[in-house]
Design a protein around this motif. Structure first.
Motif, PDB file in Angstrom:
ATOM      1  N   PHE A  82       0.787  -1.227   0.000  1.00 38.13           N
ATOM      2  CA  PHE A  82       0.000   0.000   0.000  1.00 38.13           C
ATOM      3  C   PHE A  82       0.826   1.287   0.000  1.00 38.13           C
ATOM      4  CE2 PHE A  82      -3.315  -2.966   1.232  1.00 38.13           C
ATOM      5  CZ  PHE A  82      -4.371  -2.508   0.467  1.00 38.13           C
ATOM      6  N   LEU A  83       2.077   1.249   0.433  1.00 45.59           N
ATOM      7  CA  LEU A  83       2.883   2.484   0.458  1.00 45.59           C
ATOM      8  C   LEU A  83       3.091   3.102  -0.925  1.00 45.59           C
ATOM      9  CD1 LEU A  83       5.495   1.880   3.286  1.00 45.59           C
ATOM     10  CD2 LEU A  83       3.706   3.614   3.202  1.00 45.59           C
ATOM     11  N   PRO A  84       3.360   2.338  -1.987  1.00 41.69           N
ATOM     12  CA  PRO A  84       3.461   2.985  -3.308  1.00 41.69           C
ATOM     13  C   PRO A  84       2.154   3.638  -3.751  1.00 41.69           C
ATOM     14  CG  PRO A  84       4.486   0.831  -3.380  1.00 41.69           C
ATOM     15  CD  PRO A  84       3.794   0.934  -2.060  1.00 41.69           C
ATOM     16  N   LEU A  85       1.031   3.015  -3.435  1.00 41.82           N
ATOM     17  CA  LEU A  85      -0.263   3.600  -3.771  1.00 41.82           C
ATOM     18  C   LEU A  85      -0.492   4.894  -2.989  1.00 41.82           C
ATOM     19  CD1 LEU A  85      -2.903   3.193  -5.355  1.00 41.82           C
ATOM     20  CD2 LEU A  85      -3.781   1.979  -3.358  1.00 41.82           C
ATOM     21  N   ILE A  86      -0.149   4.890  -1.723  1.00 38.87           N
ATOM     22  CA  ILE A  86      -0.269   6.091  -0.901  1.00 38.87           C
ATOM     23  C   ILE A  86       0.659   7.186  -1.411  1.00 38.87           C
ATOM     24  CG2 ILE A  86       0.166   7.018   1.428  1.00 38.87           C
ATOM     25  CD1 ILE A  86      -0.769   4.243   2.480  1.00 38.87           C
ATOM     26  N   GLY A  87       1.884   6.800  -1.798  1.00 36.47           N
ATOM     27  CA  GLY A  87       2.824   7.761  -2.358  1.00 36.47           C
ATOM     28  C   GLY A  87       2.320   8.383  -3.646  1.00 36.47           C
ATOM     29  N   GLY A  88       1.691   7.566  -4.494  1.00 32.32           N
ATOM     30  CA  GLY A  88       1.135   8.093  -5.734  1.00 32.32           C
ATOM     31  C   GLY A  88       0.016   9.082  -5.494  1.00 32.32           C
ATOM     32  N   VAL A  89      -0.827   8.797  -4.516  1.00 25.78           N
ATOM     33  CA  VAL A  89      -1.925   9.714  -4.193  1.00 25.78           C
ATOM     34  C   VAL A  89      -1.386  11.008  -3.585  1.00 25.78           C
ATOM     35  CG1 VAL A  89      -3.950  10.019  -2.723  1.00 25.78           C
ATOM     36  CG2 VAL A  89      -3.643   7.891  -3.974  1.00 25.78           C
ATOM     37  N   LEU A  90      -0.390  10.898  -2.705  1.00 24.60           N
ATOM     38  CA  LEU A  90       0.174  12.104  -2.084  1.00 24.60           C
ATOM     39  C   LEU A  90       0.915  12.984  -3.082  1.00 24.60           C
ATOM     40  CD1 LEU A  90       1.505  10.742   1.317  1.00 24.60           C
ATOM     41  CD2 LEU A  90      -0.441  12.252   0.940  1.00 24.60           C
ATOM     42  N   ILE A  92      -0.009  13.833  -5.912  1.00 26.61           N
ATOM     43  CA  ILE A  92      -0.950  14.686  -6.647  1.00 26.61           C
ATOM     44  C   ILE A  92      -1.068  16.057  -5.991  1.00 26.61           C
ATOM     45  CG2 ILE A  92      -3.390  14.966  -7.241  1.00 26.61           C
ATOM     46  CD1 ILE A  92      -3.538  11.999  -7.627  1.00 26.61           C
ATOM     47  N   PHE A  93      -0.980  16.092  -4.676  1.00 28.16           N
ATOM     48  CA  PHE A  93      -1.179  17.342  -3.945  1.00 28.16           C
ATOM     49  C   PHE A  93      -0.012  18.301  -4.157  1.00 28.16           C
ATOM     50  CE2 PHE A  93      -3.607  14.231  -1.364  1.00 28.16           C
ATOM     51  CZ  PHE A  93      -4.867  14.749  -1.619  1.00 28.16           C
ATOM     52  N   LYS A  94      -0.336  19.577  -4.088  1.00 32.46           N
ATOM     53  CA  LYS A  94       0.656  20.625  -4.265  1.00 32.46           C
ATOM     54  C   LYS A  94       1.417  20.822  -2.955  1.00 32.46           C
ATOM     55  CE  LYS A  94       0.389  24.657  -7.145  1.00 32.46           C
ATOM     56  NZ  LYS A  94      -0.376  25.796  -7.541  1.00 32.46           N
ATOM     57  N   GLY A  95       2.681  21.071  -3.044  1.00 30.49           N
ATOM     58  CA  GLY A  95       3.485  21.349  -1.869  1.00 30.49           C
ATOM     59  C   GLY A  95       4.670  20.410  -1.759  1.00 30.49           C
ATOM     60  N   LYS A  96       5.750  20.942  -1.250  1.00 35.21           N
ATOM     61  CA  LYS A  96       6.988  20.169  -1.119  1.00 35.21           C
ATOM     62  C   LYS A  96       6.860  19.062  -0.071  1.00 35.21           C
ATOM     63  CE  LYS A  96       9.543  22.767  -3.862  1.00 35.21           C
ATOM     64  NZ  LYS A  96      10.032  22.275  -5.130  1.00 35.21           N
ATOM     65  N   ILE A  97       6.099  19.303   0.988  1.00 36.12           N
ATOM     66  CA  ILE A  97       5.990  18.307   2.054  1.00 36.12           C
ATOM     67  C   ILE A  97       5.263  17.057   1.555  1.00 36.12           C
ATOM     68  CG2 ILE A  97       3.892  19.242   3.089  1.00 36.12           C
ATOM     69  CD1 ILE A  97       6.819  17.849   5.059  1.00 36.12           C
ATOM     70  N   PHE A  98       4.212  17.246   0.746  1.00 37.27           N
ATOM     71  CA  PHE A  98       3.509  16.094   0.189  1.00 37.27           C
ATOM     72  C   PHE A  98       4.416  15.319  -0.771  1.00 37.27           C
ATOM     73  CE2 PHE A  98      -0.350  18.645   1.224  1.00 37.27           C
ATOM     74  CZ  PHE A  98      -0.920  17.727   2.112  1.00 37.27           C
ATOM     75  N   ALA A 162       9.396   6.809  -7.028  1.00 42.37           N
ATOM     76  CA  ALA A 162      10.237   7.612  -6.135  1.00 42.37           C
ATOM     77  C   ALA A 162      11.056   8.628  -6.923  1.00 42.37           C
ATOM     78  CB  ALA A 162      11.163   6.700  -5.329  1.00 42.37           C
ATOM     79  N   LEU A 163      11.563   8.220  -8.080  1.00 39.74           N
ATOM     80  CA  LEU A 163      12.314   9.156  -8.922  1.00 39.74           C
ATOM     81  C   LEU A 163      11.417  10.284  -9.425  1.00 39.74           C
ATOM     82  CD1 LEU A 163      14.532   6.670 -10.969  1.00 39.74           C
ATOM     83  CD2 LEU A 163      15.249   8.200  -9.114  1.00 39.74           C
ATOM     84  N   ALA A 164      10.190   9.945  -9.824  1.00 40.72           N
ATOM     85  CA  ALA A 164       9.251  10.971 -10.292  1.00 40.72           C
ATOM     86  C   ALA A 164       8.861  11.911  -9.153  1.00 40.72           C
ATOM     87  CB  ALA A 164       8.010  10.313 -10.892  1.00 40.72           C
ATOM     88  N   ALA A 165       8.647  11.362  -7.954  1.00 39.80           N
ATOM     89  CA  ALA A 165       8.303  12.201  -6.800  1.00 39.80           C
ATOM     90  C   ALA A 165       9.485  13.099  -6.420  1.00 39.80           C
ATOM     91  CB  ALA A 165       7.896  11.335  -5.614  1.00 39.80           C
TER      92      ALA A 165
END
Length: 173
Positions: A82-90, A92-98, A162-165
């Motif tokens: 589930f962590l990659p799915l959660i990472g993909g959803v996060l 989407i949000f604007k901001g460096k922390i997300f 992770a590279l895209a994020a």
């Protein structure tokens, strides 16, 4: 003016790609064979969902049927799924922390997916495995496990996510 619009479009594209990579990692690791039980050359496999949530095999039919527990619920494999799915959803949000949290989620998910065989070993049921594979194993630790194609592909797509994020978080303005 056009440069600002182009930057916004690039951000949307990178966010969409990151979400897609997270969903792909989740689906591939969950539905394909994540762990081979009985060694690398064995045909006995568990999908990611079977490894994470437990698996029981029913032998026989009718009155003579029996249910063998192959493995139990494993929280670490569940997090790996589930962590990659959660990472993909996060992502989407604007901001460096997300973006940073998404990066960490993707990396942790990849590590846990590549550790699937050793994590599943702790929740295997010796009696169920002995009957299921047709062999006799003394302890759960003596059951050989190997990495399956689902966990490998899920880990690779998680690394790409992770590279895209990281690109979105650190290199895009």
């Amino acid at each position: 003016m056009a440069k600002k619009k182009s930057s916004k479009n690039n951000s949307l594209i990178v966010s969409g790609v990151t979400l897609l990579l997270g969903v792909l990692a989740f689906c591939l690791a969950g539905f394909l064979a994540a762990v081979k039980i009985g060694g690398a050359d064995s045909n006995s496999t568990l999908t990611g969902f079977q490894s994470a949530f437990g698996y029981k095999e029913t032998i026989g039919s009718g009155i003579l049927s029996a249910s063998l527990e192959i493995n139990k619920f494993n929280i670490m494999v569940t997090l790996g799924l589930f962590l990659p799915l959660i990472g993909g959803v996060l992502a989407i949000f604007k901001g460096k922390i997300f973006g940073f949290i998404a990066l960490v989620a993707f990396v942790a998910g990849a590590v846990l997916l590549f550790l699937c065989p050793s994590l599943v070993k702790s929740t295997l049921s010796t009696a169920g495995i002995s009957d299921w594979l047709g062999g006799i194993f003394g302890t759960d630790a003596s059951v050989p496990t190997a990495l399956g194609i689902g966990a490998i592909l899920g880990g690779i797509f998680s690394i790409l996510g992770a590279l895209a994020a990281a690109y979105k978080t650190f290199l895009m303005k």
